[in-house]
Design a protein around this motif. Structure first.
Motif, PDB file in Angstrom:
ATOM      1  N   MET A   1       0.830  -1.214   0.000  1.00  0.00           N
ATOM      2  CA  MET A   1       0.000   0.000   0.000  1.00  0.00           C
ATOM      3  C   MET A   1       0.859   1.256   0.000  1.00  0.00           C
ATOM      4  O   MET A   1       0.565   2.221  -0.719  1.00  0.00           O
TER       5      MET A   1
ATOM      6  N   ALA B   1       0.957   3.969  -2.891  1.00  0.00           N
ATOM      7  CA  ALA B   1       0.771   5.392  -2.573  1.00  0.00           C
ATOM      8  C   ALA B   1       1.940   6.207  -3.099  1.00  0.00           C
ATOM      9  O   ALA B   1       1.763   7.303  -3.643  1.00  0.00           O
TER      10      ALA B   1
ATOM     11  N   ALA C   1       1.692   9.047  -5.903  1.00  0.00           N
ATOM     12  CA  ALA C   1       2.206  10.389  -5.610  1.00  0.00           C
ATOM     13  C   ALA C   1       3.241  10.809  -6.644  1.00  0.00           C
ATOM     14  O   ALA C   1       3.229  11.957  -7.123  1.00  0.00           O
TER      15      ALA C   1
END
Length: 183
Positions: free
Chosen positions: A15, A19, A23
């Motif tokens: 995760m 992420a 980003a």
């Protein structure tokens, strides 16, 4: 707090990795790709403008020829003079010469108020009916063309003789004026 199981820690790591990937995608790759796309659109727009400007530049000689042709055609409809007073004087001299050409007796002329871009005058003359017809034909066929808004004909001789020998003619004439530089 309890310790994470190996499976949970791998899930949290995946995760965090997703992420970080999202980003990096939104913060670094997205703006760079958007910049390339925007500049490509600008390049396409500039290429279209460049092609349109090339066509416009190529059309300049044709447009110049058309403008010169229109100027020559306009010469038949308007008098060239540096100002309105000079145009009125030229109109008066033209009408006086036309009266003399048909053999009439020129009695005088006066300037009339005219709108901007036109010259107007009134002439008075004594003519026979034949001379009047020839004067009107001459004024009609001469270039630049005249506008005759008013023609007043008096036949005082008709009271004495059965037919009028001479006519008292008052002719108002106007003509469009194109501004021409003084030589």
């Amino acid at each position: 707090m309890r310790a994470l199981s190996p499976r949970e820690s791998r899930l949290v790591a995946v995760m965090i990795l997703i992420a970080l990937f999202v980003a990096v995608q939104w913060l670094v790759i997205g703006p760079v790709v958007a910049g390339f796309t925007g500049r490509a659109a600008e390049r396409a727009d500039l290429a279209l403008r460049y092609a349109a400007n090339d066509r416009m530049i190529a059309a300049i000689p044709r447009l110049r020829r058309q403008a010169e042709s229109r100027q020559r055609a306009l010469a038949g409809f308007a008098l060239r003079a540096p100002d309105q007073a000079t145009a009125t004087e030229q109109l008066r001299e033209r009408l006086q010469a036309q009266v003399a050409a048909v053999g009439g007796d020129f009695r005088g002329a006066e300037d009339l108020p005219a709108a901007e871009g036109t010259a107007a005058c009134r002439i008075r003359a004594r003519l026979s009916s034949e001379q009047l017809f020839r004067l009107l034909a001459l004024a009609q066929n001469a270039r630049p063309a005249l506008v005759i808004p008013s023609l007043v004909v008096g036949a005082d001789d008709a009271l004495i003789v059965a037919h009028a020998v001479t006519l008292d003619v008052q002719l108002d004439a106007s003509i469009p004026v194109l501004a021409a530089p003084a030589r």
